[in-house]
Design a protein around this motif. Structure first.
Motif, mmCIF file in Angstrom:
data_model
loop_
_atom_site.group_PDB
_atom_site.id
_atom_site.type_symbol
_atom_site.label_atom_id
_atom_site.label_comp_id
_atom_site.label_asym_id
_atom_site.label_seq_id
_atom_site.Cartn_x
_atom_site.Cartn_y
_atom_site.Cartn_z
ATOM 1 N N LEU A 99 10.396 7.702 -8.583
ATOM 2 C CA LEU A 99 11.190 8.266 -7.505
ATOM 3 C C LEU A 99 12.359 7.339 -7.198
ATOM 4 O O LEU A 99 12.293 6.136 -7.446
ATOM 5 C CB LEU A 99 10.342 8.437 -6.242
ATOM 6 N N THR A 100 13.418 7.896 -6.651
ATOM 7 C CA THR A 100 14.514 7.064 -6.178
ATOM 8 C C THR A 100 14.109 6.426 -4.850
ATOM 9 O O THR A 100 13.142 6.833 -4.205
ATOM 10 C CB THR A 100 15.785 7.890 -5.988
ATOM 11 N N LEU A 101 14.852 5.410 -4.441
ATOM 12 C CA LEU A 101 14.540 4.753 -3.173
ATOM 13 C C LEU A 101 14.698 5.706 -1.997
ATOM 14 O O LEU A 101 14.000 5.577 -0.991
ATOM 15 C CB LEU A 101 15.440 3.530 -2.981
ATOM 16 N N SER A 102 15.595 6.651 -2.109
ATOM 17 C CA SER A 102 15.758 7.623 -1.024
ATOM 18 C C SER A 102 14.588 8.597 -0.976
ATOM 19 O O SER A 102 14.269 9.136 0.092
ATOM 20 C CB SER A 102 17.063 8.394 -1.200
ATOM 21 N N GLU A 103 13.919 8.828 -2.106
ATOM 22 C CA GLU A 103 12.760 9.715 -2.139
ATOM 23 C C GLU A 103 11.462 8.991 -1.808
ATOM 24 O O GLU A 103 10.487 9.631 -1.429
ATOM 25 C CB GLU A 103 12.632 10.350 -3.531
ATOM 26 N N ASN A 104 11.462 7.670 -1.960
ATOM 27 C CA ASN A 104 10.242 6.902 -1.723
ATOM 28 C C ASN A 104 9.926 6.873 -0.240
ATOM 29 O O ASN A 104 10.820 6.843 0.602
ATOM 30 C CB ASN A 104 10.410 5.469 -2.237
ATOM 31 N N SER A 105 8.634 6.861 0.093
ATOM 32 C CA SER A 105 8.212 6.838 1.490
ATOM 33 C C SER A 105 6.902 6.080 1.606
ATOM 34 O O SER A 105 6.104 6.033 0.678
ATOM 35 C CB SER A 105 8.044 8.262 2.035
ATOM 36 N N VAL A 106 6.716 5.488 2.765
ATOM 37 C CA VAL A 106 5.480 4.781 3.084
ATOM 38 C C VAL A 106 5.091 5.147 4.505
ATOM 39 O O VAL A 106 5.885 5.677 5.280
ATOM 40 C CB VAL A 106 5.647 3.248 2.962
ATOM 41 N N ILE A 107 3.840 4.859 4.852
ATOM 42 C CA ILE A 107 3.365 5.140 6.201
ATOM 43 C C ILE A 107 4.064 4.202 7.183
ATOM 44 O O ILE A 107 4.142 3.002 6.956
ATOM 45 C CB ILE A 107 1.841 4.978 6.282
ATOM 46 N N GLU B 154 -8.591 1.186 -1.369
ATOM 47 C CA GLU B 154 -7.783 2.021 -2.250
ATOM 48 C C GLU B 154 -7.509 3.384 -1.657
ATOM 49 O O GLU B 154 -6.366 3.877 -1.743
ATOM 50 C CB GLU B 154 -8.486 2.178 -3.598
ATOM 51 N N CYS B 155 -8.488 4.022 -1.072
ATOM 52 C CA CYS B 155 -8.341 5.405 -0.632
ATOM 53 C C CYS B 155 -8.737 5.548 0.829
ATOM 54 O O CYS B 155 -9.367 4.690 1.414
ATOM 55 C CB CYS B 155 -9.184 6.347 -1.498
ATOM 56 N N GLY B 156 -8.405 6.683 1.384
ATOM 57 C CA GLY B 156 -8.732 7.022 2.757
ATOM 58 C C GLY B 156 -8.006 8.289 3.142
ATOM 59 O O GLY B 156 -7.179 8.810 2.383
ATOM 60 N N PRO B 157 -8.260 8.840 4.321
ATOM 61 C CA PRO B 157 -7.558 10.054 4.772
ATOM 62 C C PRO B 157 -6.069 9.818 4.818
ATOM 63 O O PRO B 157 -5.596 8.721 5.147
ATOM 64 C CB PRO B 157 -8.142 10.313 6.166
ATOM 65 N N VAL B 158 -5.319 10.817 4.499
ATOM 66 C CA VAL B 158 -3.859 10.714 4.472
ATOM 67 C C VAL B 158 -3.318 10.825 5.886
ATOM 68 O O VAL B 158 -3.667 11.727 6.634
ATOM 69 C CB VAL B 158 -3.244 11.816 3.579
ATOM 70 N N ALA B 159 -2.460 9.869 6.279
ATOM 71 C CA ALA B 159 -1.818 9.918 7.580
ATOM 72 C C ALA B 159 -0.556 10.780 7.497
ATOM 73 O O ALA B 159 -0.020 11.038 6.416
ATOM 74 C CB ALA B 159 -1.467 8.507 8.055
ATOM 75 N N SER B 160 -0.061 11.211 8.644
ATOM 76 C CA SER B 160 1.037 12.178 8.665
ATOM 77 C C SER B 160 2.399 11.522 8.676
ATOM 78 O O SER B 160 3.279 11.881 7.899
ATOM 79 C CB SER B 160 0.891 13.075 9.896
ATOM 80 N N ALA B 161 2.613 10.557 9.579
ATOM 81 C CA ALA B 161 3.943 10.008 9.741
ATOM 82 C C ALA B 161 4.321 9.144 8.550
ATOM 83 O O ALA B 161 3.532 8.342 8.060
ATOM 84 C CB ALA B 161 4.026 9.170 11.023
ATOM 85 N N THR B 162 5.549 9.301 8.073
ATOM 86 C CA THR B 162 6.013 8.521 6.925
ATOM 87 C C THR B 162 7.389 7.965 7.219
ATOM 88 O O THR B 162 8.114 8.445 8.085
ATOM 89 C CB THR B 162 6.084 9.391 5.650
ATOM 90 N N LEU B 163 7.749 6.950 6.481
ATOM 91 C CA LEU B 163 9.071 6.342 6.571
ATOM 92 C C LEU B 163 9.820 6.742 5.306
ATOM 93 O O LEU B 163 9.474 6.305 4.219
ATOM 94 C CB LEU B 163 8.936 4.827 6.656
ATOM 95 N N PRO B 164 10.813 7.610 5.403
ATOM 96 C CA PRO B 164 11.486 8.079 4.181
ATOM 97 C C PRO B 164 12.313 6.971 3.543
ATOM 98 O O PRO B 164 12.682 6.023 4.210
ATOM 99 C CB PRO B 164 12.361 9.213 4.708
#
Length: 482
Positions: free
Chosen positions: A269-277, A472-482
């Motif tokens: 992904l490009t940096l603009s497409e990358n996201s983290v919690i 490694e895993c867990g429930p997916v959180a909603s809010a992301t940082l684009p």
């Protein structure tokens, strides 16, 4: 005699006293709360998700290619392998030290055949004697009345637990460093692509200017300016190509294997497409004591040093060791276990230090100094952790403003370049104005890529500083940082 001896040994196994100082966790040498955001910037919105330690790294990093790279690093990284082997080493050392808490019982059997001299014999003639032996023995077992052996065992256990925390800390750092190295490689790759595109555009502009110059419609100065810009673009392409290659090399060292050997990875992904919690709750500085493995590692080392002081104090007191045997001795193998062949021995020994040129005092002083060193290291580890979280939190809002502002700069420079280029093609504006607008647009695009990389890297630093990256895993959180 064996049951009696066993009962006697069991009586001596009663736990003695310990001379180790009572362990007290040092007070945290940091403020009770993290500093506020810089003046003029909004505080982060209240978080609604779980703590960083409960967020798996596959949840935090949404780029599937990055997930595959991190997974490969956790499997192949040599530093992490060494950390895991250190755990096995510490576990074995603890088991060796723990074994001293109980007596070692050995089964013995032997055969002796010897010739005595004529001088030793009553009848004045030499003779040959033989005997068979069988039984059990406890050799030099220390009765731990003053806790020396137990404190050494406790110290070894704390070192083992410290090594386990060191492996966790290494894993946490590895996940963060791989992600940041991956973003650096992607940043250089995007800047390289822009530089290549700019070089192609400047080559076309130079070719057009050359035609106009040959036709007498452009000045020599315009041609030289275009030639200089083409050379500058070539230099930028070469420099960014080198930086990208070096960033990929650094990433492959962390991963432990060439990226080309990792099959099945999706396109990046490009940096603009990358996201983290983004909504990770910072909590209180005291939460770091249970989240951060490096802090827990420092505390285990402190507890180990505390136990060593107890062992050093016990060296001033008497040491009682026990050697005991029980079995049978017979001149013939057939009668070895007869009723009249039983034998036993019981030999306790007491050793009291009297004069050792200050060796025990020096060992105690050394243990106490090392205890103070470990206490200071523990406090320093907390301070470093506090600073890492505080720095990441303070940069969170400012970097968001930086990216948003840089987007506006890029859009404005792109619009300016389009207008200036149109004016130049229509013969209204000068070429120098168009070239200057092109330079400004290139600088704005590269600055935007760097700002996005810095913001994502800061989010990774915050995630790691709060203790994330172990699961490694867990429930997916909603809010992301684009």
């Amino acid at each position: 005699m064996i049951p009696r001896l066993s009962a006697l040994l069991a009586g001596f196994l009663v736990t003695g006293c310990t001379l180790a100082p009572p362990y007290e966790r040092p007070a945290s040498p940091v403020a009770p709360a993290y500093p506020d955001a810089p003046e003029g910037f909004a505080k982060p919105a209240p978080a609604t998700s779980r703590s960083a330690g409960d967020i798996g790294w596959r949840e935090f990093f949404r780029d599937l290619r990055l997930q595959g790279v991190i997974a490969a690093a956790l499997e192949n990284n040599r530093d992490l392998r060494v950390a895991a082997l250190r755990i096995d080493e510490a576990r074995a050392l603890y088991r060796v030290q723990r074994a001293d808490l109980l007596p070692q019982l050995d089964a013995t059997a032997g055969f002796t055949r010897q010739r005595t001299s004529a001088a030793q014999s009553r009848n004045g003639q030499g003779e040959i004697r033989q005997s068979y032996q069988a039984g059990g023995a406890v050799i030099a077992y220390e009765l731990d009345f003053f806790g020396r052996v137990r404190n050494l065992s406790d110290a070894a256990l704390a070192q083992y637990l410290s090594t386990e925390e060191a492996r966790r800390a290494a894993q946490l750092s590895l996940v963060a460093e791989v992600a940041k190295a991956y973003l650096a490689e992607r940043s250089y790759a995007e800047q390289y692509a822009i530089a290549r595109s700019t070089l192609d555009a400047r080559n076309r502009t130079y070719a057009l200017t050359r035609q106009r110059y040959d036709a007498g419609m452009a000045a020599a100065l315009d041609l030289q300016d275009n030639e200089s810009l083409v050379a500058q673009a070539r230099v930028a392409v070469a420099e960014l190509g080198r930086l990208r290659a070096q960033a990929q090399n650094a990433l492959e060292v962390l991963v432990g294997t060439p990226l080309a050997t990792l099959g099945g990875l999706p396109a990046p992904l490009t940096l603009s497409e990358n996201s983290v919690i983004a909504d990770i709750p910072a909590g209180l500085p005291s939460d770091l004591l249970v989240r951060r493995p490096d802090i827990r590692q420092a505390e285990q080392q402190l507890q180990s040093a505390n136990a060593i002081v107890g062992a050093a104090r016990a060296a001033f007191f008497p040491r009682i060791t026990l050697t005991a045997t029980a079995g049978s001795i017979s001149p013939t193998l057939a009668s070895l276990f007869g009723s009249d062949t039983a034998t036993w021995s019981f030999a306790p020994q007491l050793v009291l230090p009297v004069f050792d040129l200050g060796r025990n005092r020096a060992n105690l002083d050394l243990a106490e100094v090392r205890l103070r060193i470990q206490a200071t290291n523990y406090e320093r580890t907390i301070q470093v952790a506090f600073r890492e979280v505080a720095d990441a939190l303070s940069a969170l809002a400012t970097l968001q403003e930086t990216v948003e502002g840089q987007v506006q700069v890029r859009d404005a420079e792109a619009a300016r370049y389009r207008l200036v280029s149109q004016r130049w093609r229509n013969g209204v504006g000068g070429q120098m104005e168009s070239l200057d607008a092109q330079r400004q647009l290139l600088a704005a695009e590269q600055a935007l890529i760097q700002a996005r990389q810095l913001r994502l890297a800061n989010a990774i630093d915050l995630y790691r500083a709060l203790g994330g990256g172990l699961t490694e895993c867990g429930p997916v959180a909603s809010a992301t940082l684009p």
